[in-house]
Design an enzyme around this catalytic site. Structure first.
Site, PDB file in Angstrom:
ATOM      1  N   HIS A  99      35.534  36.853  46.832  1.00  0.00           N
ATOM      2  CA  HIS A  99      34.883  37.806  45.917  1.00  0.00           C
ATOM      3  C   HIS A  99      33.965  37.159  44.887  1.00  0.00           C
ATOM      4  CE1 HIS A  99      38.366  36.569  43.471  1.00  0.00           C
ATOM      5  NE2 HIS A  99      37.611  36.848  42.433  1.00  0.00           N
TER       6      HIS A  99
HETATM    7  C1  UD1 Z   1      36.344  40.004  37.854  1.00  0.00           C
HETATM    8  C2  UD1 Z   1      36.254  38.719  37.062  1.00  0.00           C
HETATM    9  C3  UD1 Z   1      36.554  37.538  37.981  1.00  0.00           C
HETATM   10  C4  UD1 Z   1      37.872  37.720  38.707  1.00  0.00           C
HETATM   11  C5  UD1 Z   1      37.907  39.056  39.404  1.00  0.00           C
HETATM   12  C6  UD1 Z   1      39.284  39.262  39.943  1.00  0.00           C
HETATM   13  C7  UD1 Z   1      34.624  38.748  35.241  1.00  0.00           C
HETATM   14  C8  UD1 Z   1      33.305  38.269  34.784  1.00  0.00           C
HETATM   15  N1  UD1 Z   1      34.919  38.511  36.527  1.00  0.00           N
HETATM   16  O1  UD1 Z   1      35.324  39.977  38.840  1.00  0.00           O
HETATM   17  O2  UD1 Z   1      36.621  36.347  37.222  1.00  0.00           O
HETATM   18  O3  UD1 Z   1      38.019  36.693  39.644  1.00  0.00           O
HETATM   19  O4  UD1 Z   1      37.615  40.109  38.457  1.00  0.00           O
HETATM   20  O5  UD1 Z   1      39.384  40.245  40.895  1.00  0.00           O
HETATM   21  O6  UD1 Z   1      35.362  39.293  34.456  1.00  0.00           O
HETATM   22  N2  UD1 Z   1      35.105  47.466  41.332  1.00  0.00           N
HETATM   23  C9  UD1 Z   1      35.701  48.555  41.938  1.00  0.00           C
HETATM   24  N3  UD1 Z   1      36.951  48.909  41.509  1.00  0.00           N
HETATM   25  C10 UD1 Z   1      37.616  48.265  40.524  1.00  0.00           C
HETATM   26  C11 UD1 Z   1      36.996  47.176  39.919  1.00  0.00           C
HETATM   27  C12 UD1 Z   1      35.743  46.776  40.336  1.00  0.00           C
HETATM   28  O7  UD1 Z   1      35.126  49.181  42.821  1.00  0.00           O
HETATM   29  O8  UD1 Z   1      38.758  48.658  40.207  1.00  0.00           O
HETATM   30  C13 UD1 Z   1      33.756  47.042  41.815  1.00  0.00           C
HETATM   31  C14 UD1 Z   1      32.617  47.644  41.029  1.00  0.00           C
HETATM   32  O9  UD1 Z   1      31.571  47.905  41.910  1.00  0.00           O
HETATM   33  C15 UD1 Z   1      32.219  46.510  40.102  1.00  0.00           C
HETATM   34  C16 UD1 Z   1      32.525  45.276  40.930  1.00  0.00           C
HETATM   35  O10 UD1 Z   1      33.668  45.617  41.687  1.00  0.00           O
HETATM   36  O11 UD1 Z   1      30.885  46.578  39.708  1.00  0.00           O
HETATM   37  C17 UD1 Z   1      32.800  44.045  40.099  1.00  0.00           C
HETATM   38  O12 UD1 Z   1      33.833  44.285  39.131  1.00  0.00           O
HETATM   39  P1  UD1 Z   1      33.909  43.387  37.789  1.00  0.00           P
HETATM   40  O13 UD1 Z   1      35.143  43.698  37.051  1.00  0.00           O
HETATM   41  O14 UD1 Z   1      32.622  43.476  37.064  1.00  0.00           O
HETATM   42  O15 UD1 Z   1      33.965  41.922  38.331  1.00  0.00           O
HETATM   43  P2  UD1 Z   1      34.822  41.288  39.520  1.00  0.00           P
HETATM   44  O16 UD1 Z   1      33.872  40.852  40.569  1.00  0.00           O
HETATM   45  O17 UD1 Z   1      35.926  42.204  39.883  1.00  0.00           O
HETATM   46  N1  UDP Z   2      45.906  39.499  45.073  1.00  0.00           N
HETATM   47  C1  UDP Z   2      46.548  40.674  45.481  1.00  0.00           C
HETATM   48  N2  UDP Z   2      45.988  41.413  46.490  1.00  0.00           N
HETATM   49  C2  UDP Z   2      44.847  41.036  47.127  1.00  0.00           C
HETATM   50  C3  UDP Z   2      44.202  39.844  46.695  1.00  0.00           C
HETATM   51  C4  UDP Z   2      44.751  39.108  45.658  1.00  0.00           C
HETATM   52  O1  UDP Z   2      47.595  41.020  44.953  1.00  0.00           O
HETATM   53  O2  UDP Z   2      44.408  41.751  48.039  1.00  0.00           O
HETATM   54  C5  UDP Z   2      46.496  38.730  43.944  1.00  0.00           C
HETATM   55  C6  UDP Z   2      46.683  37.247  44.159  1.00  0.00           C
HETATM   56  O3  UDP Z   2      47.888  36.967  44.838  1.00  0.00           O
HETATM   57  C7  UDP Z   2      46.698  36.739  42.717  1.00  0.00           C
HETATM   58  C8  UDP Z   2      45.679  37.630  42.052  1.00  0.00           C
HETATM   59  O4  UDP Z   2      45.585  38.807  42.857  1.00  0.00           O
HETATM   60  O5  UDP Z   2      47.974  36.956  42.130  1.00  0.00           O
HETATM   61  C9  UDP Z   2      44.353  36.902  42.001  1.00  0.00           C
HETATM   62  O6  UDP Z   2      43.331  37.753  41.695  1.00  0.00           O
HETATM   63  P1  UDP Z   2      41.829  37.522  42.148  1.00  0.00           P
HETATM   64  O7  UDP Z   2      41.748  36.665  43.348  1.00  0.00           O
HETATM   65  O8  UDP Z   2      41.217  38.865  42.210  1.00  0.00           O
HETATM   66  O9  UDP Z   2      41.200  36.797  40.875  1.00  0.00           O
HETATM   67  P2  UDP Z   2      40.963  35.279  40.460  1.00  0.00           P
HETATM   68  O10 UDP Z   2      42.271  34.589  40.467  1.00  0.00           O
HETATM   69  O11 UDP Z   2      39.975  34.709  41.416  1.00  0.00           O
HETATM   70  O12 UDP Z   2      40.358  35.380  39.111  1.00  0.00           O
END
Ligand code: UD1
Ligand code: UDP
Length: 358
Positions: free
Chosen positions: A205
């Site tokens: 992601h």
């Molecule tokens: C965020 C964090 C990242 C983390 C990730 C974990 C920041 C800058 N980034 O990235 O460090 O690794 O979360 O998962 O804070 N969206 C949905 N449903 C949701 C949430 C998001 O559809 O519940 C979609 C939306 O289109 C949104 C995109 O995901 O624009 C990105 O979401 P955002 O929270 O901005 O950043 P992540 O890529 O999730």
């Molecule tokens: N995780 C989860 N379901 C998924 C993918 C990840 O429960 O489908 C969990 C994973 O085991 C870890 C956390 O989400 O505990 C990590 O989140 P993510 O990879 O979104 O964020 P990051 O660690 O890269 O910031």
């Protein structure tokens, strides 16, 4: 009387980090409140973690939703400022490196409310990562810095952070994993997703992998070459779904696409996997503790301890297929070697420091 501790969470990786801290403070009788910023809001990105990890219902949900970095961070700051002016907590606690973390840090610093950063000091030294900016600013301002690894302590010291504010406590995300090990049911989840006995898990992601069509196309080629060797189950983060679909990622017969999984389902699959392909921060740590080979599709990591003391390897897209072959052919060590203090007791250590501070 003002509340003693206010926790700020908002995105998926925050929840397994906050759960053991909240539980340990609760056991010690500390009055606390939990804020959910609403950065993540889908059932599968948020609610499922509250249910499975036994987290208390958030006292407040700011409901900020998605947006550009500035829009999202500003919305969280606006909501948190009003809340903190009302509540005046004695300590704010922020987790990890997401926009909710940064917003909490900025608001607390400007209101002169002390705050703690759980998972301080991690550095990828790559400022193209939004998380690196969040880490740098948060640590610059934090009053209590809880580090998960010795390298994180060293980074903070090198940046001039007063040693008295740095606490090497271990890894609360690993507390959650160890506390839930017995609930992981590999056979059940494997049957639900219809996977053979040997398979891999992929979760991708990071913006550098999934935002741009060219990157997504290269990534797809790499993952398909890996899937030629063994079926891959891929729980798809909403961020990359459209770009990866357009690049044809889900068209390979051995790539099984599923929605984001609950914590227990995901880690069950990771535990039973022959190897994991990822760009997640947390997953590099969890595979290390589970002893599952982890191939991280990134040029750098803020978690080098998962390489020196774990199963992680950084790989380029062009090298993924060859690295998968090596991982699948190599014997696993009988007992995984784990980083120091990743022993399931980080939440308690953090709670003890917080109580001293209060
Ligand atoms: C965020 C964090 C990242 C983390 C990730 C974990 C920041 C800058 N980034 O990235 O460090 O690794 O979360 O998962 O804070 N969206 C949905 N449903 C949701 C949430 C998001 O559809 O519940 C979609 C939306 O289109 C949104 C995109 O995901 O624009 C990105 O979401 P955002 O929270 O901005 O950043 P992540 O890529 O999730
Ligand atoms: N995780 C989860 N379901 C998924 C993918 C990840 O429960 O489908 C969990 C994973 O085991 C870890 C956390 O989400 O505990 C990590 O989140 P993510 O990879 O979104 O964020 P990051 O660690 O890269 O910031």
């Amino acid at each position: 009387m003002s509340v003693q501790v206010l926790h700020v969470t908002g995105a998926r990786p925050n929840f397994p980090k906050a759960a053991p801290v909240i539980r340990a403070l609760d056991r010690r009788g500390v009055e606390q409140r939990l804020v959910h910023t609403g950065q993540h809001y889908d059932e599968r990105m948020s609610d499922v973690f509250f249910r499975q990890l036994d987290l208390p219902e958030p006292d407040v949900n700011l409901g900020v939703g998605s947006g550009s970095h500035a829009v999202q961070t500003a919305a969280i700051m606006t909501g948190l400022e009003a809340l903190m002016l009302r509540e005046r907590p004695r300590l704010l606690v922020v987790y990890g490196d997401v926009n909710s973390t940064l917003a909490g840090a900025l608001v607390a610093a400007k209101l002169e409310i002390p705050f703690a950063h759980v998972e301080a000091g991690l550095r990828s030294f790559n400022r193209a990562m939004p998380e690196e900016i969040n880490r740098l600013v948060t640590d610059r301002l934090a009053d209590l810095l809880f580090a998960t690894s010795p390298d994180a302590v060293a980074h903070l010291a090198a940046e001039g952070v007063d040693a008295g504010r740095i606490h090497f406590v271990g890894n609360p995300m690993i507390d959650t994993l160890l506390a839930n090990l017995e609930r992981l049911d590999v056979a059940h989840v494997r049957a639900t997703v219809r996977l053979p006995e040997r398979y891999m898990v992929a979760t991708l992601h990071r913006p550098a992998n999934v935002d741009d069509a060219g990157d997504a196309a290269e990534l797809t080629k790499a993952v398909h070459a890996a899937a030629d060797q063994l079926p891959i189950v891929m729980p798809v983060h909403p961020r990359g779904r459209a770009t990866l679909a357009a690049a044809g990622m889900f068209d390979h017969p051995q790539v099984r696409v599923v929605n984001p999984l609950g914590y227990l389902e995901f880690l069950s699959l990771v535990r039973g996997a022959s190897a994991v392909i990822t760009d997640s921060g947390g997953v590099q740590e969890e595979t290390t503790v589970l002893g599952v080979p982890c191939l991280t599709l990134r040029p750098d990591t803020e978690r080098p301890v998962t390489i020196s003391h774990g199963t992680n390897r950084l790989v380029g897209r062009a090298d993924l297929a060859a690295e998968v072959r090596v991982a699948l052919d190599s014997p696993r060590p009988a007992e995984p070697v784990t980083p120091p203090l990743w022993d399931g007791r980080a939440g308690g250590r953090i709670a003890d420091v917080i109580i001293d501070f209060l």
